[in-house]
Design a protein around this motif. Structure first.
Motif, mmCIF file in Angstrom:
data_model
loop_
_atom_site.group_PDB
_atom_site.id
_atom_site.type_symbol
_atom_site.label_atom_id
_atom_site.label_comp_id
_atom_site.label_asym_id
_atom_site.label_seq_id
_atom_site.Cartn_x
_atom_site.Cartn_y
_atom_site.Cartn_z
ATOM 1 N N HIS A 237 -2.993 13.941 3.101
ATOM 2 C CA HIS A 237 -3.039 12.488 2.906
ATOM 3 C C HIS A 237 -1.706 11.995 2.330
ATOM 4 O O HIS A 237 -1.179 10.974 2.757
ATOM 5 N N ARG A 238 -1.166 12.759 1.377
ATOM 6 C CA ARG A 238 0.127 12.390 0.770
ATOM 7 C C ARG A 238 1.261 12.503 1.784
ATOM 8 O O ARG A 238 2.082 11.600 1.899
ATOM 9 N N ILE A 239 1.302 13.642 2.491
ATOM 10 C CA ILE A 239 2.405 13.874 3.429
ATOM 11 C C ILE A 239 2.395 12.822 4.546
ATOM 12 O O ILE A 239 3.421 12.215 4.859
ATOM 13 N N THR A 240 1.210 12.576 5.127
ATOM 14 C CA THR A 240 1.141 11.584 6.203
ATOM 15 C C THR A 240 1.461 10.192 5.666
ATOM 16 O O THR A 240 2.102 9.388 6.339
ATOM 17 N N GLY A 241 1.037 9.899 4.433
ATOM 18 C CA GLY A 241 1.311 8.591 3.835
ATOM 19 C C GLY A 241 2.806 8.356 3.679
ATOM 20 O O GLY A 241 3.320 7.290 4.044
ATOM 21 N N ILE A 242 3.509 9.363 3.168
ATOM 22 C CA ILE A 242 4.960 9.230 2.988
ATOM 23 C C ILE A 242 5.655 9.117 4.350
ATOM 24 O O ILE A 242 6.570 8.317 4.528
ATOM 25 N N GLY A 243 5.175 9.878 5.330
ATOM 26 C CA GLY A 243 5.741 9.807 6.677
ATOM 27 C C GLY A 243 5.609 8.417 7.276
ATOM 28 O O GLY A 243 6.572 7.856 7.812
ATOM 29 N N LEU B 105 4.050 10.174 14.297
ATOM 30 C CA LEU B 105 3.650 8.932 13.629
ATOM 31 C C LEU B 105 2.194 8.592 13.947
ATOM 32 O O LEU B 105 1.398 8.271 13.061
ATOM 33 N N ILE B 106 1.830 8.687 15.239
ATOM 34 C CA ILE B 106 0.470 8.337 15.659
ATOM 35 C C ILE B 106 -0.546 9.285 15.008
ATOM 36 O O ILE B 106 -1.545 8.843 14.439
ATOM 37 N N GLY B 107 -0.243 10.582 15.046
ATOM 38 C CA GLY B 107 -1.135 11.559 14.424
ATOM 39 C C GLY B 107 -1.281 11.315 12.929
ATOM 40 O O GLY B 107 -2.389 11.346 12.381
ATOM 41 N N ALA B 108 -0.150 11.043 12.268
ATOM 42 C CA ALA B 108 -0.163 10.815 10.820
ATOM 43 C C ALA B 108 -0.968 9.575 10.474
ATOM 44 O O ALA B 108 -1.785 9.583 9.548
ATOM 45 N N LEU B 109 -0.758 8.488 11.233
ATOM 46 C CA LEU B 109 -1.462 7.242 10.938
ATOM 47 C C LEU B 109 -2.969 7.406 11.132
ATOM 48 O O LEU B 109 -3.763 6.955 10.302
ATOM 49 N N LEU B 110 -3.367 8.071 12.232
ATOM 50 C CA LEU B 110 -4.799 8.255 12.503
ATOM 51 C C LEU B 110 -5.447 9.100 11.407
ATOM 52 O O LEU B 110 -6.508 8.747 10.885
ATOM 53 N N TYR B 111 -4.794 10.219 11.032
ATOM 54 C CA TYR B 111 -5.371 11.061 9.981
ATOM 55 C C TYR B 111 -5.498 10.278 8.683
ATOM 56 O O TYR B 111 -6.541 10.300 8.018
ATOM 57 N N HIS B 112 -4.416 9.568 8.304
ATOM 58 C CA HIS B 112 -4.394 8.829 7.041
ATOM 59 C C HIS B 112 -5.492 7.758 7.021
ATOM 60 O O HIS B 112 -6.142 7.555 5.991
ATOM 61 N N HIS C 144 0.842 -1.202 0.000
ATOM 62 C CA HIS C 144 0.000 0.000 0.000
ATOM 63 C C HIS C 144 0.883 1.261 0.000
ATOM 64 O O HIS C 144 0.669 2.173 -0.800
ATOM 65 N N GLY C 145 1.885 1.271 0.854
ATOM 66 C CA GLY C 145 2.757 2.440 0.976
ATOM 67 C C GLY C 145 3.620 2.654 -0.260
ATOM 68 O O GLY C 145 3.734 3.770 -0.777
#
Lengths: 136, 119
Positions: B7-13, B54-61, A79-80
């Motif tokens: 969505h893109r930024i958190t995904g890459i993170g 990481l936690i914030g990014a994953l939850l938003y994504h 997915h990533g």
């Protein structure tokens, strides 16, 4: 390959891009549960300082934990990496560089998938020396 | 536009962390001493604060991903675009805060009640 933004209506052309469009959404449904539960288990119910070798040894005595982690590894990695491929397609304008970067991405995906899978399958705790429960 | 950019930024993170995480888990093959030395880094103050991102990014994504699927597959969801986006933001914050507490509390020597909870 058609450039997919991940938004808007479904691609109708068929082929690889349509397949990945559906794959992103199907894997996402699995990942919402797998990743969030994984996060809660290793940062909330157990503090990250206690995710020690000993804890892995206890969990991995049950093969279903290995299956869980392998599913998370596989879905998250595909997915990533596919997400990053779409980003590269969007921003890298030179065809030559796009091919180089996507090839590198494919190689990296395969290498990480193999490292992760081998780690999950071959883990056998060293009896008698599991180390501390929590790390200070 | 902002939802899409985030969505893109958190995904890459999250993907960057996944790569680091696959490598640190591979330390299991080198035995308890090496593995625990690697994992101990995650318990340090700096990495605890980084893991909040990481936690914030994953939850938003995750929540924004559900919103995208709703818009893709439920015809009437488009009409509730605004509400859906703000629901994503609120859900992200509401889930983030308690999780952040458990991650941050040990920095201040506060036992959040989970530290010794084994399996």
């Amino acid at each position: 390959m058609r450039i997919s933004t991940g938004y808007g209506s479904r691609p109708v052309s068929g082929g690889f891009e349509t397949f990945t469009w559906y794959f992103m959404r199907i894997s996402a449904i699995g990942l919402v549960f797998l990743a969030i539960i994984h996060l809660i288990l290793n940062h909330v119910t157990t503090d990250v300082a206690c995710t020690s070798y000993q804890l892995v040894a206890i969990r991995y005595a049950n093969p279903y934990w290995r299956v869980y982690d392998w599913l998370l590894l596989t879905l998250a990695l595909l997915h990533g990496m596919n997400g990053l491929r779409v980003v590269i397609d969007d921003y890298v304008q030179s065809t030559a560089w796009r091919i180089r970067l996507v090839s590198l991405l494919a190689f990296l995906t395969l290498a990480l998938f193999m490292v992760g899978t081998v780690t999950l399958i071959t883990f056998q705790p060293v009896a008698g020396s599991l180390g501390p429960h929590c790390l200070k | 536009m902002w939802a899409w950019m985030l969505h893109r930024i958190t995904g890459i993170g999250v993907l960057l962390f996944l790569i680091v995480h696959i490598v640190d888990i591979s330390l299991l093959g080198f035995g308890p001493t090496v593995y625990n030395e690697g994992i101990a880094l995650f318990g340090t103050t700096v990495v605890r604060i980084v893991s909040l991102a990481l936690i914030g990014a994953l939850l938003y994504h995750a929540f924004n991903g559900i919103r995208i699927m709703l818009v893709d597959f439920v015809p009437m969801a488009v009409r509730y675009q605004r509400i859906l986006f703000w629901t994503v933001m609120i859900l992200t914050i509401v889930c983030f805060l308690p999780m952040a507490y458990f991650v941050i509390a040990p920095i201040f020597g506060v036992n959040a009640g989970n530290t010794a909870s084994g399996v």
